[in-house]
Motif scaffolding. Structure first.
Motif, PDB file in Angstrom:
ATOM      1  N   ILE A  96      16.541 -11.808   7.249  1.00 17.81           N
ATOM      2  CA  ILE A  96      16.808 -10.912   6.118  1.00 17.81           C
ATOM      3  C   ILE A  96      17.720  -9.762   6.538  1.00 17.81           C
ATOM      4  N   GLY A  97      17.569  -9.303   7.762  1.00 19.08           N
ATOM      5  CA  GLY A  97      18.407  -8.192   8.228  1.00 19.08           C
ATOM      6  C   GLY A  97      17.578  -7.182   8.986  1.00 19.08           C
ATOM      7  N   VAL A  98      17.592  -5.937   8.496  1.00 22.96           N
ATOM      8  CA  VAL A  98      16.803  -4.878   9.132  1.00 22.96           C
ATOM      9  C   VAL A  98      15.455  -4.803   8.410  1.00 22.96           C
ATOM     10  N   CYS A  99      14.393  -5.015   9.145  1.00 19.78           N
ATOM     11  CA  CYS A  99      13.055  -4.981   8.533  1.00 19.78           C
ATOM     12  C   CYS A  99      12.312  -3.724   8.964  1.00 19.78           C
ATOM     13  N   GLY A 100      11.775  -3.004   8.002  1.00 20.78           N
ATOM     14  CA  GLY A 100      10.933  -1.842   8.282  1.00 20.78           C
ATOM     15  C   GLY A 100       9.485  -2.305   8.305  1.00 20.78           C
ATOM     16  N   LEU A 101       8.799  -2.041   9.400  1.00 27.90           N
ATOM     17  CA  LEU A 101       7.420  -2.521   9.556  1.00 27.90           C
ATOM     18  C   LEU A 101       6.497  -1.320   9.725  1.00 27.90           C
ATOM     19  N   ILE A 102       5.495  -1.208   8.867  1.00 24.36           N
ATOM     20  CA  ILE A 102       4.604  -0.034   8.885  1.00 24.36           C
ATOM     21  C   ILE A 102       3.164  -0.525   8.936  1.00 24.36           C
ATOM     22  N   VAL A 103       2.402  -0.034   9.896  1.00 22.22           N
ATOM     23  CA  VAL A 103       1.040  -0.589  10.085  1.00 22.22           C
ATOM     24  C   VAL A 103      -0.039   0.497  10.164  1.00 22.22           C
ATOM     25  N   PRO A 104      -1.305   0.091   9.967  1.00 18.44           N
ATOM     26  CA  PRO A 104      -2.428   1.038   9.991  1.00 18.44           C
ATOM     27  C   PRO A 104      -3.058   1.146  11.383  1.00 18.44           C
ATOM     28  N   TRP A 105      -4.220   1.832  11.436  1.00 19.49           N
ATOM     29  CA  TRP A 105      -4.842   2.134  12.729  1.00 19.49           C
ATOM     30  C   TRP A 105      -6.011   1.220  13.069  1.00 19.49           C
ATOM     31  N   ASN A 106      -6.422   0.337  12.169  1.00 17.94           N
ATOM     32  CA  ASN A 106      -7.713  -0.333  12.441  1.00 17.94           C
ATOM     33  C   ASN A 106      -7.634  -1.452  13.483  1.00 17.94           C
ATOM     34  N   PHE A 107      -6.451  -2.075  13.609  1.00 18.87           N
ATOM     35  CA  PHE A 107      -6.230  -3.030  14.705  1.00 18.87           C
ATOM     36  C   PHE A 107      -4.860  -2.662  15.274  1.00 18.87           C
ATOM     37  N   PRO A 108      -4.785  -1.609  16.083  1.00 20.46           N
ATOM     38  CA  PRO A 108      -3.470  -1.036  16.397  1.00 20.46           C
ATOM     39  C   PRO A 108      -2.463  -2.047  16.946  1.00 20.46           C
ATOM     40  N   ILE A 133      14.345  -4.741  13.864  1.00 21.17           N
ATOM     41  CA  ILE A 133      13.220  -4.021  13.231  1.00 21.17           C
ATOM     42  C   ILE A 133      13.225  -2.515  13.512  1.00 21.17           C
ATOM     43  N   VAL A 134      12.676  -1.810  12.526  1.00 23.73           N
ATOM     44  CA  VAL A 134      12.311  -0.403  12.722  1.00 23.73           C
ATOM     45  C   VAL A 134      10.819  -0.348  12.439  1.00 23.73           C
ATOM     46  N   PHE A 135      10.083  -0.052  13.470  1.00 23.01           N
ATOM     47  CA  PHE A 135       8.626  -0.170  13.399  1.00 23.01           C
ATOM     48  C   PHE A 135       7.984   1.211  13.464  1.00 23.01           C
ATOM     49  N   LYS A 136       6.918   1.377  12.659  1.00 21.24           N
ATOM     50  CA  LYS A 136       6.146   2.622  12.746  1.00 21.24           C
ATOM     51  C   LYS A 136       4.666   2.309  12.897  1.00 21.24           C
ATOM     52  N   PRO A 137       4.081   2.651  14.059  1.00 22.13           N
ATOM     53  CA  PRO A 137       2.634   2.461  14.167  1.00 22.13           C
ATOM     54  C   PRO A 137       1.930   3.563  13.389  1.00 22.13           C
ATOM     55  N   GLU A 178       4.134  10.080   5.513  1.00 18.63           N
ATOM     56  CA  GLU A 178       4.888  10.624   4.374  1.00 18.63           C
ATOM     57  C   GLU A 178       6.325  10.959   4.769  1.00 18.63           C
ATOM     58  N   ILE A 179       6.581  11.132   6.078  1.00 12.96           N
ATOM     59  CA  ILE A 179       7.953  11.460   6.499  1.00 12.96           C
ATOM     60  C   ILE A 179       8.634  10.223   7.090  1.00 12.96           C
ATOM     61  N   ILE A 180       8.046   9.700   8.155  1.00 12.07           N
ATOM     62  CA  ILE A 180       8.677   8.568   8.852  1.00 12.07           C
ATOM     63  C   ILE A 180       8.578   7.297   7.997  1.00 12.07           C
ATOM     64  N   GLY A 181       7.351   7.015   7.539  1.00 15.95           N
ATOM     65  CA  GLY A 181       7.151   5.807   6.722  1.00 15.95           C
ATOM     66  C   GLY A 181       7.984   5.872   5.458  1.00 15.95           C
TER      67      GLY A 181
END
Ligand code: NAD
Length: 498
Positions: free
Chosen positions: A149-161, A179-183, A216-219
């Motif tokens: 697809i191209g550049v994928c933004g991946l945003i995840v939660p804390w329960n299974f880091p 990818i641009v990933f945000k834990p 709210e900023i990075i995501g």
């Protein structure tokens, strides 16, 4: 014996365009061990401009083809290497996962192994054929090829880091995306270690970028940025709703894995001990901080007294403690905010008129006072409209509901906005299948709970999500579909007069 790893608080940096990067002027974020309040890491706090740099790096890497133009064998080789490095560091990663999230070591052990398996699975799938051909009426060979697809933004939660990160990163990279990933800002430790592995194995510059910081900023910036072609998000339903709106600027593809309030339906003819065991496991595994938790236990009226009595007796015996103690069966909640939220719901449940039959309080005795521990909790005498029945608490709080027959069980099971998971316990195969087919949820079990397989798709109905994780479907999420019509008879069409 407690498993301890000695260390000074880690410095966690971002990884952008193949380089580690500190933050700008923002103060660092403190990452706390939820079992004892100790500082385990200080993470740089990213900014909108860090996201923009990461997106730019991913864009350039994608457009230059440094990753997507590699042969499938080459891409798979990188992913296999990542899996091997995760395995080599298994014990360290498991200990860190427990320190960061609080979960018992036996849970972390499984999560780390599963992260390695997930990379291997998608490395294997890179090599599987993806296209199709079609027979069409003209002298044309119609076909479909699959492309990243191209550049994928991946945003995840804390329960299974680590595991939630890998569920997205492995298929996104396997498909050839950058990818641009945000834990989660709450648990960035093991995801950062994963990026150390990417660095060590020399993943092409700009292929995988990680930005740390607030949702709210990075995501938000990842979501609104027009150079990001897709968002794959796992987290709460309300955040998912925000992401749907925010992603609309450039009509990004979105994939959302959201919350749940899943029914665990127990019929009187179930194998009693099995159903009891899984009911406890369904809600208290992961301290209830699991999207698919069996947080509503629907029990047939004729066995409710015996079942609930035995449930309470067993819940009261669960060993709550720090995750690095091998005796521990249930760890703390992830942080103060989560503890406050769960305690608030317990108060709400009591005010609504439900009866607390076990737990309902924070553990504060010696050894627990600095952690976010809560006793396994259960409510009876609930009504379908109560908030504790309708809303995701995301803690060790079971809510019992009772039913008279199959029809009522199904009605209650489907009576929330969520549709993530559900389970049925019965020894009547026909009944099991009838009920499962009527449950509006994407992940279901018969006489079991919580098992999840990398090979099989994970997906929520209703307000529990859009799209898939895992399995072949999980790879499909990160692929475009291109139709090619190859004319086999090259001559003018003569549609218009000459
Ligand atoms: P959350 O929605 O608060 O945060 C998830 C991620 O989104 C975090 O990285 C956060 O920083 C980021 N975020 C927050 N606000 C954002 C915004 N405005 N824009 C973009 N990103 C933003 O969820 P959480 O508390 O971290 O995790 C718990 C939730 O995740 C629960 O609801 C649980 O059910 C859900 N979950 C679902 C699945 C699934 O597979 N369906 C799996 C795990 C967790």
């Amino acid at each position: 014996m407690m498993v301890k790893i000695k260390h000074k608080p880690f410095e966690l940096n971002m990884y952008i365009n193949g380089k580690w990067r500190g933050g700008e002027t923002n103060p660092k974020r403190k990452v706390i061990n939820p079992a004892n309040g100790e500082l385990i890491a200080e993470a740089v706090e990213g900014s909108v401009s860090d996201v923009k740099s990461a997106v730019q790096a991913a864009r350039v890497a994608f457009d230059n083809g440094v990753w997507s133009d590699l042969s499938p064998e080459e891409r798979a080789a990188y992913l296999f290497k990542v899996a091997d490095r995760i395995d080599e560091r298994h014990d360290e990663l498991a200990a860190l996962e427990t320190m960061d999230n609080g979960k018992p070591l036996r849970e972390s052990d499984y999560n780390i192994s599963s992260a390695a398996s997930c990379f291997r699975y998608y490395a294997g799938l890179v090599l599987a054929p993806h296209g199709k051909t079609y027979n069409v009426p003209d002298s044309v060979q119609a076909m479909v090829i699959r492309e990243p697809i191209g550049v994928c933004g991946l945003i995840v939660p804390w329960n299974f880091p680590l595991m939630m990160s890998v569920w997205k990163i492995a298929p996104a990279l396997a498909a050839g995306n950058t990818i641009v990933f945000k834990p989660s800002e709450v648990t960035p430790v093991t995801p950062t270690k994963l990026f150390k592995i990417f660095d060590e194995i020399g993943l092409p510059k700009g292929t995988a970028n990680m930005v740390l910081g607030a949702g709210e900023i990075i995501g938000n910036e990842i979501t609104v940025n027009h150079d990001v072609d897709m968002i794959s998000f796992t987290g709460g339903t309300d955040t998912g709703r925000h992401i749907m709106k925010a992603a609309s600027g450039n009509i990004k593809k979105i994939s959302l894995e959201l919350g749940g309030k899943s029914p665990n339906i127990i019929f009187a003819d179930a194998d009693f001990e099995t159903a009891l065991d899984y009911a406890l496991y369904g809600i208290y595994y992961g301290s209830g901080q699991v999207c698919s938790a069996g947080s509503r236990i629907l029990i047939e009226e004729s066995i409710q007294d015996k079942f609930i009595a035995r449930f309470v007796e067993r819940a009261n015996r669960i060993k709550v403690g720090p995750g690095n103690d091998p005796e521990t069966e249930m760890g703390p909640l992830v942080n103060q905010e989560q503890l406050d939220k769960v305690l608030k719901y317990i108060e709400i449940g009591q005010k609504e008129g439900a009866e607390l039959v076990c737990g309902g309080y924070r553990l504060t005795d010696h050894g627990y006072e600095k952690g976010f521990f809560i006793a396994p909790t259960a409510f009876i005498d609930t009504k379908p409209e109560m908030r504790i029945v309708q809303e995701e608490i995301f803690g060790p709080v079971a809510v019992f509901q009772t039913f008279k027959d199959e029809e009522e069980a199904v009605k209650l099971a489907n009576d929330t906005r969520y549709g993530l998971a559900g389970s049925v316990f019965t020894q009547d195969a026909g009944k099991a299948m009838r009920v499962i087919k009527k449950i509006r949820a994407g992940i279901t079990w018969v006489n079991s709970y919580h098992s999840a397989y990398i090979e099989a798709p994970w997906h929520g109905y209703k307000q529990s999500g859009i799209g898939f994780s895992l399995g072949v479907n999980g790879l499909d999420e990160f692929l475009e579909t291109k139709q090619i019509n190859f004319n086999l008879d090259v001559k003018p069409i003569n549609w218009f007069s000459k």
